[in-house]
Write an enzyme that holds these catalytic residues in place. Sequence first.
Site, short mmCIF file in Angstrom:
data_model
loop_
_atom_site.label_atom_id
_atom_site.label_comp_id
_atom_site.label_asym_id
_atom_site.label_seq_id
_atom_site.Cartn_x
_atom_site.Cartn_y
_atom_site.Cartn_z
N LYS A 13 -13.75 6.02 -1.08
CA LYS A 13 -13.70 7.13 -0.11
C LYS A 13 -12.38 7.90 -0.19
CE LYS A 13 -14.38 4.75 3.55
NZ LYS A 13 -13.72 4.87 4.81
N ARG A 88 -16.00 4.60 13.92
CA ARG A 88 -16.12 3.28 13.30
C ARG A 88 -17.35 2.54 13.81
NH1 ARG A 88 -13.51 -0.96 10.82
NH2 ARG A 88 -13.71 -3.00 11.78
N ARG A 127 -7.55 -6.60 -7.85
CA ARG A 127 -6.20 -6.05 -7.74
C ARG A 127 -5.15 -7.14 -7.94
NH1 ARG A 127 -4.58 -2.71 -2.45
NH2 ARG A 127 -5.24 -4.69 -1.50
N ARG A 160 -2.94 -10.83 -3.87
CA ARG A 160 -2.61 -10.93 -2.45
C ARG A 160 -3.67 -11.73 -1.71
NH1 ARG A 160 -1.33 -4.82 -0.64
NH2 ARG A 160 -3.26 -5.34 0.46
N ARG A 171 -14.47 -9.23 5.15
CA ARG A 171 -14.22 -7.81 5.45
C ARG A 171 -15.47 -6.98 5.22
NH1 ARG A 171 -9.84 -5.67 1.72
NH2 ARG A 171 -10.39 -3.70 2.72
#
Length: 214
Positions: A13, A88, A127, A160, A171
Site C-alpha cells: 500500500k 481501521r 526482511r 527482527r 498480525r
Amino acid sequence: MNIILLGLPGAGKGTQAKIIIEHHHIPHISTGEILRQAAEAQTKLGLLAKGYMSKGELVPDEITIGIATNRLRDADCQNGFLLDGFPRNVVQAQALNGFMIANSKVIDHVIYVEVREELLLERLTGRRTCAGCGATYHVVYQPPRIRNQCDQCSGKLKQRDDDREATVRERLRINKHLTVQLLDYYKPEGSLRVIDGSKGIKEVTEDLIGLFRI
C-alpha cells in the site's frame, strides 16, 4: 478524488499510495502520521492519543476519529485525499461516512490491494536488518551479496522479532478480520474496487490508474 486504500500488511500500500498522490495531487493521510502529528502539536486529542501510544496500546476509536476528521477539514483536503490506515474498523467507517455526508462529500473509490496470505508472509518474514549500520535487505527481493552479511559494513544481518513467522501470522490474522468486515461494509455502496497486489509494482500501478478512468 477522495480515496480509501485498504490492504493487509505487506500488500504494498505504501508504494502505491505515493504513486496515487502524485497522480492526483492529493494529500496522503496516514493514521500513524496524523496521530503522531497531533501528539507533537499537543492538541487535546493528540495528548490523549499520546497517552495510549506511549504505553503501546491502541488509540480508542473516538480519539482516532476526532483526529482524522479534524485533518480532513484542512484546506489541502478540499480537492481530495487518500486515506491509508483509516478507517481501521466498521465503527470508524461509519463515523467517516457521517462526516462525508455532513460535508456534502463522497468517497469515490475504496481500493483493496489483495494479496494471498502466503505471499504476504514471504514478503514480511524475509526482511533482514544489519546489526551494525541498520541497513535493510530482503532474502528474496533484495538479498545481500554474501548471505547474512551487510554489503555496506560487513555486519551480521538479523531478523527482527516482529518479522518472525509466528508474530507475522498473528498480525495478519488480526488485520484480516478487520479488513473483511470493512470490505463487507463497503461492498453494498458500490465504491469498492479490488486489484491484484501480487503482480509487479509497475503492473499494480497500471491497474490502479486504470481504475480511475472507470
